[in-house]
Design an enzyme around this catalytic site. Structure first.
Site, PDB file in Angstrom:
ATOM      1  CE  LYS A 297      40.957  36.164  29.141  1.00 38.66           C
ATOM      2  NZ  LYS A 297      41.085  35.210  30.264  1.00 38.66           N
TER       3      LYS A 297
ATOM      4  CG  ASP B 173      39.203  35.230  33.259  1.00 38.94           C
ATOM      5  OD1 ASP B 173      38.454  34.343  32.785  1.00 38.94           O
ATOM      6  OD2 ASP B 173      40.014  35.864  32.566  1.00 38.94           O
TER       7      ASP B 173
ATOM      8  N   GLY C  19      49.779  37.282  31.815  1.00 40.06           N
ATOM      9  CA  GLY C  19      48.770  37.895  30.963  1.00 40.06           C
ATOM     10  C   GLY C  19      47.482  38.187  31.708  1.00 40.06           C
TER      11      GLY C  19
END
Length: 280
Positions: A66, A102, A126
């Site tokens: 990502k 997201d 993360g």
């Protein structure tokens, strides 16, 4: 045939193909959506190959790509740039554009929860955690307690919530983080199939502090994790990763295939919670 995909390493656990194939069928679109395992050192070569594929409509991006994928893209949309993580790549006029859907998934999971000026505990630092922190800042939470292995990595999340009291804690401080939290959130791979299990100390801390709190796990495989079970047993309100998965997929589907995704329904949810992704 046109197609999109999800890339990561590991990738066998991903349920994204179940969602997108279901929606393609519902809308009568002749297309496909597949899983593709891409190792971190193969990421640049993978994107170079996809650029020239006229049938490729883009990819979702999961662990561990990502953030690593960002320098390989031509541009980022405002949301992805602000969050500093990409979970969706789309070819646009010969370029590759990065998006972050997201945050749409986090909103689907947490919009019903009262969070204003309240405390939240978050495991992980993360790419998914970055989207959660950005969302929590928008909601005006009072404090975010980050529980992480790598304290230095967690410090990089502070600019995403500059107006919020953020406390960075280690794995030995779960009780301190979870105590008094309106929501306890796992944005790490802990407890995911094929990853490290959720530490017993975390599960015990959830049991001590989850009463009345929302317990949200971004892990989707399994849908019912030990983290969620511990929260529910303690009187918390579990929200599974499937809720977020569907929420983030809806925007990605429209970016890939140019049509709004159908509204979520029980058939899709049942499919995601009862069918092994490896059988899809």
């Amino acid at each position: 045939m046109i197609f999109a995909e999800v890339i990561g390493d590991p990738i066998a656990q991903s349920k994204s193909p179940l969602i997108h194939k279901y929606w393609l069928d519902r809308l009568g679109i002749a297309g496909d959506y597949v899983r593709t395992r891409v190792a971190l050192d193969d990421l640049a070569n993978f994107l170079d190959g996809r650029r020239s594929d006229a049938n490729w409509r883009g990819c979702n991006v999961t662990i561990p790509h990502k953030q690593a994928i960002i320098p390989l893209l031509d541009r980022l949309d405002a949301g992805a740039e602000a969050i500093g993580a990409v979970n969706c790549v789309v070819p646009e006029d010969g370029t590759l554009a990065g998006y972050n859907t997201d945050i749409d998934g986090v909103a689907a999971a947490l919009d019903p929860v009262e969070l204003g000026e309240r405390n939240v505990a978050l495991i992980g630092a993360g790419g998914a955690a970055r989207a959660v922190v950005a969302y929590l800042a928008i909601r005006g939470v009072g404090r975010i307690a980050l529980v992480v292995r790598n304290l230095e990595r967690a410090e990089a999340l502070r600019p995403l919530a500059s107006g919020v009291d953020m406390r960075v804690l280690g794995f030995d401080d779960a009780d301190l983080a979870f105590g008094g939290a309106a929501a306890i959130i796992n944005a790490s791979p802990l407890g995911m199939a094929g990853a490290d299990p959720m530490p017993q100390s975390f599960l015990d801390a959830v049991r001590r502090h989850a009463a009345g709190a929302t317990v949200f796990d971004l892990v989707t495989t399994p849908a019912e994790t030990e983290f969620l079970s511990a929260g529910a047993a303690a009187g918390g309100h579990p929200v599974d990763g499937v809720t977020m998965l569907i929420g983030q997929a809806a925007r990605a589907f429209e970016l890939f295939f140019g049509a709004p995704a159908p509204p979520p329904d029980e058939t899709l949810r049942d499919l995601l919670t009862t069918v092994s992704p490896n059988s899809a």
